[in-house]
Motif scaffolding. Sequence first.
Motif, PDB file in Angstrom:
ATOM      1  N   THR A   1       1.180  -1.043   0.003  1.00  0.00           N
ATOM      2  CA  THR A   1      -0.306   0.073   0.169  1.00  0.00           C
ATOM      3  C   THR A   1       0.558   1.258   0.388  1.00  0.00           C
ATOM      4  O   THR A   1       0.891   2.488   0.774  1.00  0.00           O
ATOM      5  CB  THR A   1      -1.178  -0.257   0.908  1.00  0.00           C
ATOM      6  OG1 THR A   1      -0.406  -0.171   2.387  1.00  0.00           O
ATOM      7  CG2 THR A   1      -1.912  -1.221   1.483  1.00  0.00           C
ATOM      8  N   GLU A   2       2.155   1.111  -0.821  1.00  0.00           N
ATOM      9  CA  GLU A   2       2.745   2.488  -0.717  1.00  0.00           C
ATOM     10  C   GLU A   2       1.932   3.610  -1.882  1.00  0.00           C
ATOM     11  O   GLU A   2       1.328   3.202  -3.136  1.00  0.00           O
ATOM     12  CB  GLU A   2       4.298   2.119  -1.310  1.00  0.00           C
ATOM     13  CG  GLU A   2       5.052   1.683   0.255  1.00  0.00           C
ATOM     14  CD  GLU A   2       4.462  -0.431   0.070  1.00  0.00           C
ATOM     15  OE1 GLU A   2       3.998  -0.415  -0.755  1.00  0.00           O
ATOM     16  OE2 GLU A   2       4.547  -1.031   0.456  1.00  0.00           O
ATOM     17  N   GLY A   3       2.360   4.923  -1.761  1.00  0.00           N
ATOM     18  CA  GLY A   3       2.589   5.298  -3.087  1.00  0.00           C
ATOM     19  C   GLY A   3       0.095   6.493  -2.701  1.00  0.00           C
ATOM     20  O   GLY A   3      -0.052   6.017  -1.674  1.00  0.00           O
ATOM     21  N   LYS A   4       0.303   6.705  -3.982  1.00  0.00           N
ATOM     22  CA  LYS A   4      -1.473   7.412  -4.587  1.00  0.00           C
ATOM     23  C   LYS A   4      -2.620   6.373  -4.019  1.00  0.00           C
ATOM     24  O   LYS A   4      -2.425   5.211  -4.912  1.00  0.00           O
ATOM     25  CB  LYS A   4      -1.339   7.830  -5.325  1.00  0.00           C
ATOM     26  CG  LYS A   4      -2.152   8.326  -5.570  1.00  0.00           C
ATOM     27  CD  LYS A   4      -2.436   9.194  -7.236  1.00  0.00           C
ATOM     28  CE  LYS A   4      -3.889   9.549  -7.939  1.00  0.00           C
ATOM     29  NZ  LYS A   4      -4.236  10.907  -6.978  1.00  0.00           N
ATOM     30  N   ARG A   5      -3.361   6.730  -2.934  1.00  0.00           N
ATOM     31  CA  ARG A   5      -4.651   5.836  -3.167  1.00  0.00           C
ATOM     32  C   ARG A   5      -5.794   6.844  -4.404  1.00  0.00           C
ATOM     33  O   ARG A   5      -5.832   7.418  -3.961  1.00  0.00           O
ATOM     34  CB  ARG A   5      -4.652   6.143  -1.634  1.00  0.00           C
ATOM     35  CG  ARG A   5      -3.868   5.308  -1.047  1.00  0.00           C
ATOM     36  CD  ARG A   5      -4.105   6.050   0.527  1.00  0.00           C
ATOM     37  NE  ARG A   5      -4.644   7.048   1.114  1.00  0.00           N
ATOM     38  CZ  ARG A   5      -5.669   7.302   2.171  1.00  0.00           C
ATOM     39  NH1 ARG A   5      -6.162   6.703   3.011  1.00  0.00           N
ATOM     40  NH2 ARG A   5      -5.689   8.404   2.391  1.00  0.00           N
TER      41      ARG A   5
ATOM     42  N   TRP B   1      -4.029   0.971  -5.551  1.00  0.00           N
ATOM     43  CA  TRP B   1      -2.393   1.559  -4.996  1.00  0.00           C
ATOM     44  C   TRP B   1      -1.967   1.160  -6.555  1.00  0.00           C
ATOM     45  O   TRP B   1      -1.459   0.494  -6.937  1.00  0.00           O
ATOM     46  CB  TRP B   1      -2.095   1.459  -4.120  1.00  0.00           C
ATOM     47  CG  TRP B   1      -2.630   1.661  -2.895  1.00  0.00           C
ATOM     48  CD1 TRP B   1      -1.774   2.464  -2.213  1.00  0.00           C
ATOM     49  CD2 TRP B   1      -3.441   1.117  -1.826  1.00  0.00           C
ATOM     50  NE1 TRP B   1      -2.650   2.821  -0.965  1.00  0.00           N
ATOM     51  CE2 TRP B   1      -3.138   1.262  -0.716  1.00  0.00           C
ATOM     52  CE3 TRP B   1      -3.925   0.394  -2.070  1.00  0.00           C
ATOM     53  CZ2 TRP B   1      -4.364   1.273   0.689  1.00  0.00           C
ATOM     54  CZ3 TRP B   1      -5.109  -0.631  -1.122  1.00  0.00           C
ATOM     55  CH2 TRP B   1      -5.358   0.678   0.085  1.00  0.00           C
ATOM     56  N   PRO B   2      -2.065   2.584  -7.470  1.00  0.00           N
ATOM     57  CA  PRO B   2      -1.682   2.623  -8.464  1.00  0.00           C
ATOM     58  C   PRO B   2       0.224   1.917  -8.551  1.00  0.00           C
ATOM     59  O   PRO B   2       0.531   1.429  -9.661  1.00  0.00           O
ATOM     60  CB  PRO B   2      -1.136   4.206  -9.572  1.00  0.00           C
ATOM     61  CG  PRO B   2      -3.082   4.279  -8.731  1.00  0.00           C
ATOM     62  CD  PRO B   2      -2.893   3.966  -7.231  1.00  0.00           C
ATOM     63  N   GLU B   3       0.554   2.066  -7.618  1.00  0.00           N
ATOM     64  CA  GLU B   3       2.194   2.389  -7.736  1.00  0.00           C
ATOM     65  C   GLU B   3       2.217   0.853  -7.614  1.00  0.00           C
ATOM     66  O   GLU B   3       3.549   0.318  -7.906  1.00  0.00           O
ATOM     67  CB  GLU B   3       2.922   3.027  -6.865  1.00  0.00           C
ATOM     68  CG  GLU B   3       3.006   4.238  -7.072  1.00  0.00           C
ATOM     69  CD  GLU B   3       4.283   5.248  -5.983  1.00  0.00           C
ATOM     70  OE1 GLU B   3       5.215   4.065  -5.308  1.00  0.00           O
ATOM     71  OE2 GLU B   3       4.185   6.178  -5.628  1.00  0.00           O
ATOM     72  N   THR B   4       1.433   0.034  -6.965  1.00  0.00           N
ATOM     73  CA  THR B   4       1.945  -1.448  -6.212  1.00  0.00           C
ATOM     74  C   THR B   4       0.851  -2.748  -7.056  1.00  0.00           C
ATOM     75  O   THR B   4       0.693  -3.403  -7.418  1.00  0.00           O
ATOM     76  CB  THR B   4       1.313  -1.448  -5.427  1.00  0.00           C
ATOM     77  OG1 THR B   4       0.482  -1.441  -4.101  1.00  0.00           O
ATOM     78  CG2 THR B   4       2.668  -0.867  -4.293  1.00  0.00           C
TER      79      THR B   4
ATOM     80  N   LYS C   1      -5.500  -2.600 -14.378  1.00  0.00           N
ATOM     81  CA  LYS C   1      -4.428  -2.093 -14.683  1.00  0.00           C
ATOM     82  C   LYS C   1      -4.763  -0.173 -15.514  1.00  0.00           C
ATOM     83  O   LYS C   1      -4.794   0.991 -15.346  1.00  0.00           O
ATOM     84  CB  LYS C   1      -2.856  -1.552 -14.442  1.00  0.00           C
ATOM     85  CG  LYS C   1      -2.715  -2.820 -13.474  1.00  0.00           C
ATOM     86  CD  LYS C   1      -1.586  -2.928 -13.961  1.00  0.00           C
ATOM     87  CE  LYS C   1      -0.134  -3.603 -12.431  1.00  0.00           C
ATOM     88  NZ  LYS C   1       0.942  -4.164 -12.060  1.00  0.00           N
TER      89      LYS C   1
ATOM     90  N   GLU D   1      -6.213   3.732 -15.059  1.00  0.00           N
ATOM     91  CA  GLU D   1      -5.343   4.629 -15.924  1.00  0.00           C
ATOM     92  C   GLU D   1      -5.840   5.404 -16.512  1.00  0.00           C
ATOM     93  O   GLU D   1      -5.825   6.794 -16.416  1.00  0.00           O
ATOM     94  CB  GLU D   1      -4.093   3.975 -16.480  1.00  0.00           C
ATOM     95  CG  GLU D   1      -3.541   5.055 -17.040  1.00  0.00           C
ATOM     96  CD  GLU D   1      -2.141   4.600 -18.193  1.00  0.00           C
ATOM     97  OE1 GLU D   1      -1.137   5.536 -18.798  1.00  0.00           O
ATOM     98  OE2 GLU D   1      -1.876   3.118 -18.224  1.00  0.00           O
TER      99      GLU D   1
END
Length: 223
Positions: free
Chosen positions: A172-176, A194-197, A211, A215
């Motif tokens: 759950t890192e980064g933007k939500r 979470w787009p980053e992960t 994804k 996007e």
Amino acid sequence: MTKRMLLLPVLLLLTACSINPSSQNTIIDWVDFVKWNDATYEANYEMNELEKDWETTEEVGEVKYMLDGHASANHQSKNGDAAYLPKGTKVFAMKGYDPAFRIIADGKVYEVTESDTAETVGDFLDIEGKVQRVILQSEQDLSFIGEFSDEHAEQLIEELLIMPYEPDRRATEGKRVFFGIELVDGTMTRSLYWPETGYVHYGGVASVEVKGIFEVEMGEYDY
């Protein structure tokens, strides 16, 4: 003791609690949950604030142990446990839904947040054929930001239902990104992405298709 009113109960772990050190006695503020049939359910506060008489079908179980006032903070939950429901409280299936997804106890709706047995998200997310629309919501107050196209909404639901259930891959890192799935009965199930992960809070990692959908929709509304 004041029970914690959570805006997004799906974000919390089963045994999440806060301890008030200023009190003479330890006060544990439990998340309002029920553990039944190897799954964890948390109160859907948005639905329960409607004070509606939700229809039930068959009785599926009962509470065996109430944590509030009895359990310590390191209590390991098991089937029959509940945070605030007294021992003996009956648990019912909710009309129109598989009890793997939603149950009712003491007149309140509880929605699944964790499963010990599911292999795919679709094993518990009983929304097939019941979706009205999918929306993006504000991170600040969950207000409406935009609606997915019909094509993307349909594709997203199809992908979610076959998504492998892999909560151990939680990242759950980064933007939500907050999104809601509005159902034909007017209720909603909410989640996070979470787009980053690529992690989706229902308990799996997004496919390439998922994804891509996020996007495009995030770009459409400058999310």
